[in-house]
Write a protein that holds these residues in place. Structure first.
Motif, mmCIF file in Angstrom:
data_model
loop_
_atom_site.group_PDB
_atom_site.id
_atom_site.type_symbol
_atom_site.label_atom_id
_atom_site.label_comp_id
_atom_site.label_asym_id
_atom_site.label_seq_id
_atom_site.Cartn_x
_atom_site.Cartn_y
_atom_site.Cartn_z
ATOM 1 N N ARG A 1 -31.941 -10.147 2.289
ATOM 2 C CA ARG A 1 -30.454 -10.397 2.221
ATOM 3 C C ARG A 1 -29.936 -11.135 3.478
ATOM 4 N NH1 ARG A 1 -27.151 -12.358 -0.292
ATOM 5 N NH2 ARG A 1 -25.303 -11.529 -0.335
ATOM 6 N N GLY A 2 -30.492 -10.447 4.802
ATOM 7 C CA GLY A 2 -29.617 -11.106 6.006
ATOM 8 C C GLY A 2 -30.273 -12.570 6.105
ATOM 9 N N ALA A 3 -31.643 -12.850 5.670
ATOM 10 C CA ALA A 3 -31.907 -13.959 5.710
ATOM 11 C C ALA A 3 -31.131 -15.159 5.024
ATOM 12 C CB ALA A 3 -33.207 -14.244 5.383
ATOM 13 N N GLN A 4 -31.006 -14.578 3.822
ATOM 14 C CA GLN A 4 -30.165 -15.298 2.862
ATOM 15 C C GLN A 4 -28.863 -15.809 3.240
ATOM 16 O OE1 GLN A 4 -29.590 -13.376 -1.218
ATOM 17 N NE2 GLN A 4 -31.893 -14.264 -1.656
ATOM 18 N N VAL A 5 -28.190 -14.649 3.780
ATOM 19 C CA VAL A 5 -26.853 -14.736 4.209
ATOM 20 C C VAL A 5 -26.664 -15.848 5.291
ATOM 21 C CG1 VAL A 5 -24.807 -13.549 5.502
ATOM 22 C CG2 VAL A 5 -25.888 -12.479 3.618
ATOM 23 N N PHE B 1 -28.855 -18.227 5.918
ATOM 24 C CA PHE B 1 -29.008 -19.530 5.057
ATOM 25 C C PHE B 1 -27.740 -20.229 4.536
ATOM 26 C CE2 PHE B 1 -32.804 -21.588 3.092
ATOM 27 C CZ PHE B 1 -32.452 -22.949 3.713
ATOM 28 N N GLU B 2 -26.947 -19.370 3.871
ATOM 29 C CA GLU B 2 -25.733 -19.808 3.503
ATOM 30 C C GLU B 2 -24.769 -20.285 4.523
ATOM 31 O OE1 GLU B 2 -25.225 -20.461 0.110
ATOM 32 O OE2 GLU B 2 -27.211 -19.647 -0.108
ATOM 33 N N ALA B 3 -24.679 -19.527 5.513
ATOM 34 C CA ALA B 3 -23.928 -19.729 6.713
ATOM 35 C C ALA B 3 -24.401 -21.229 7.471
ATOM 36 C CB ALA B 3 -23.858 -18.502 7.771
ATOM 37 N N ILE B 4 -25.388 -21.472 7.420
ATOM 38 C CA ILE B 4 -26.207 -22.737 8.052
ATOM 39 C C ILE B 4 -25.681 -23.662 7.046
ATOM 40 C CG2 ILE B 4 -28.156 -23.727 8.101
ATOM 41 C CD1 ILE B 4 -29.309 -21.327 9.377
ATOM 42 N N LYS B 5 -25.962 -23.847 5.832
ATOM 43 C CA LYS B 5 -25.623 -24.725 4.813
ATOM 44 C C LYS B 5 -24.083 -24.912 5.066
ATOM 45 C CE LYS B 5 -28.781 -23.607 1.139
ATOM 46 N NZ LYS B 5 -29.060 -23.346 -0.171
ATOM 47 N N ALA B 6 -23.148 -24.032 5.058
ATOM 48 C CA ALA B 6 -21.757 -24.203 5.409
ATOM 49 C C ALA B 6 -21.511 -25.117 6.244
ATOM 50 C CB ALA B 6 -21.310 -22.860 5.181
ATOM 51 N N LEU B 7 -22.118 -24.764 7.544
ATOM 52 C CA LEU B 7 -21.884 -25.383 8.924
ATOM 53 C C LEU B 7 -22.517 -26.886 8.702
ATOM 54 C CD1 LEU B 7 -20.920 -24.438 11.942
ATOM 55 C CD2 LEU B 7 -23.558 -24.087 12.318
ATOM 56 N N ALA B 8 -23.461 -27.083 7.966
ATOM 57 C CA ALA B 8 -24.101 -28.397 7.726
ATOM 58 C C ALA B 8 -23.241 -29.205 7.010
ATOM 59 C CB ALA B 8 -25.398 -28.276 7.051
ATOM 60 N N TRP C 1 -31.650 -28.611 7.630
ATOM 61 C CA TRP C 1 -30.046 -28.545 7.210
ATOM 62 C C TRP C 1 -29.239 -28.626 8.458
ATOM 63 C CZ3 TRP C 1 -27.364 -28.641 3.116
ATOM 64 C CH2 TRP C 1 -28.075 -28.240 1.888
ATOM 65 N N MET C 2 -29.650 -27.894 9.568
ATOM 66 C CA MET C 2 -28.501 -28.026 10.814
ATOM 67 C C MET C 2 -29.057 -29.166 11.883
ATOM 68 S SD MET C 2 -28.297 -24.259 11.816
ATOM 69 C CE MET C 2 -30.081 -23.907 11.883
ATOM 70 N N HIS C 3 -29.841 -30.170 11.611
ATOM 71 C CA HIS C 3 -30.435 -31.088 12.708
ATOM 72 C C HIS C 3 -29.227 -31.844 13.134
ATOM 73 C CE1 HIS C 3 -30.174 -34.071 9.307
ATOM 74 N NE2 HIS C 3 -30.186 -34.980 10.332
ATOM 75 N N ASP C 4 -28.125 -32.029 12.456
ATOM 76 C CA ASP C 4 -26.858 -32.963 13.096
ATOM 77 C C ASP C 4 -25.851 -32.017 13.489
ATOM 78 O OD1 ASP C 4 -28.308 -35.558 13.257
ATOM 79 O OD2 ASP C 4 -27.336 -36.340 11.516
#
Ligand SMILES: [Fe+2]
Length: 328
Positions: A138-142, A144-151, A194-197
């Motif tokens: 669940r922690g990893a999922q959260v 990942f979602e945060a990373i996608k939002a940042l991207a 996802w976060m490269h840029d």
């Protein structure tokens, strides 16, 4: 039953002030394959728990000095992931509830059924293992979602590169599958792509969205984004490897890339993959100052610069994967 599937033997701490019971419990659990230690009081148990690793605590409820419930209180705060089984002398439901509320995972009434004890211990160990695994997932999922939002926030700064991160991730994974990357490395690649840029957050909009090729000075500012991205992500301790991949996603195998001029295999594999996916995506996308180069021409470019800009074998694998996936 209990240990065959685990590479590590589970360690159980038994706490009871009555020597006969303590010895019987230790013997029973030892025969069942556990590594067992015993303490005759709550204080002694706390001392052991401070210095050694245990996977489960089995404690009597009524003891002189620190009671089993007080011990449960202390241990559940000290080791929130450790299952605690309380032995109780009576069948009082309120007492049982109290022990659960204080953090016990189970309770057993005395006299203990020696044949059932190992089953109960194993049930508690397994249940807690599953809970911890679920929480981690669940922690990893959260995350990942945060990373996608940042991207998405980065992509939103520039309408022409909107959804760029998503597409680069998709293309990177296409290449990952073509070379049969291990699932762990694939996950590292996915997060990094996802976060490269992400470092472009720090690049002024006037440069990022300039509807013309950049001047040398502007390009120098733009080039800072990979190191900046690495720094941003590096703030999160668990993402150290991802930060490394991001920092190096513009390195070239001939050593003429940035920020560190790394060569060949010194460049993280995921960075070499992202560079290929990123470059291809940039060539086939319409930009503010130029139209898409087209898929065929972009593939020819990859071919032409393979071995200098791009990792030769990765570029070949990517071209092969594009050939068999015309939908991408
Ligand atoms: Fe980049």
């Amino acid at each position: 039953m209990s240990q065959a599937s685990e590479d590590q033997v589970s360690r159980v701490l038994v706490v009871d002030d009555m020597e006969a019971i303590r010895l019987a419990l230790v013997k029973c659990l030892h025969i069942s394959g556990y590594e067992v230690m015993a303490a005759s009081s709550g204080g002694e148990a706390l001392e052991l728990l401070r210095t050694q690793r245990f996977d489960l605590l089995l404690t009597d409820q009524t003891m002189p000095g620190l009671s089993g419930l007080e011990l449960t209180d202390a241990v559940s705060r000290m080791h929130p992931d450790m299952p605690i089984v309380v032995l109780t002398g009576n069948t009082d439901v309120e007492l049982a509830k109290d022990s659960l509320q204080r953090g016990a995972s189970d309770f057993v009434t005395k006299p203990v059924n020696i044949r059932e004890l190992p089953i109960l211990i194993e049930r508690n160990l397994t249940r807690r293992r599953l809970e911890v695994a679920r929480l981690r997932e669940r922690g990893a999922q959260v995350l990942f979602e945060a990373i996608k939002a940042l991207a998405s926030a980065v992509d939103a700064k520039d309408p022409y590169t909107a959804r760029h991160s998503r597409r680069v991730t998709r293309l990177s994974l296409l290449l990952a599958d073509a070379i049969q990357l291990s699932s762990e490395e694939r996950y590292l690649l996915e997060l990094s792509a996802w976060m490269h840029d992400v470092g472009k957050i720090g690049v002024p909009d006037s440069i990022l969205t300039k509807p013309a090729p950049l001047t040398q000075e502007e390009f120098a500012v733009m080039k800072e984004h990979s190191a900046k991205g690495g720094e941003i992500v590096g703030e999160i301790e668990e993402l150290g490897r991802v930060a490394d991949v991001i920092r190096h996603h513009h390195e070239r195998v001939d050593g003429r890339g940035y920020p560190d001029g790394l060569r060949g295999a010194a460049i993280p594999l995921a960075s070499r993959i992202i560079l290929i996916a990123d470059s291809f995506e940039a060539m086939v996308a319409d930009r503010s100052y130029r139209r898409s180069l087209g898929r065929e021409a972009a593939m020819r470019e990859l071919q032409e610069h393979s071995g200098t800009q791009f990792d030769q074998s990765l570029a070949q694998a990517f071209i092969g994967a594009l050939d068999t996936h015309p939908e991408v």
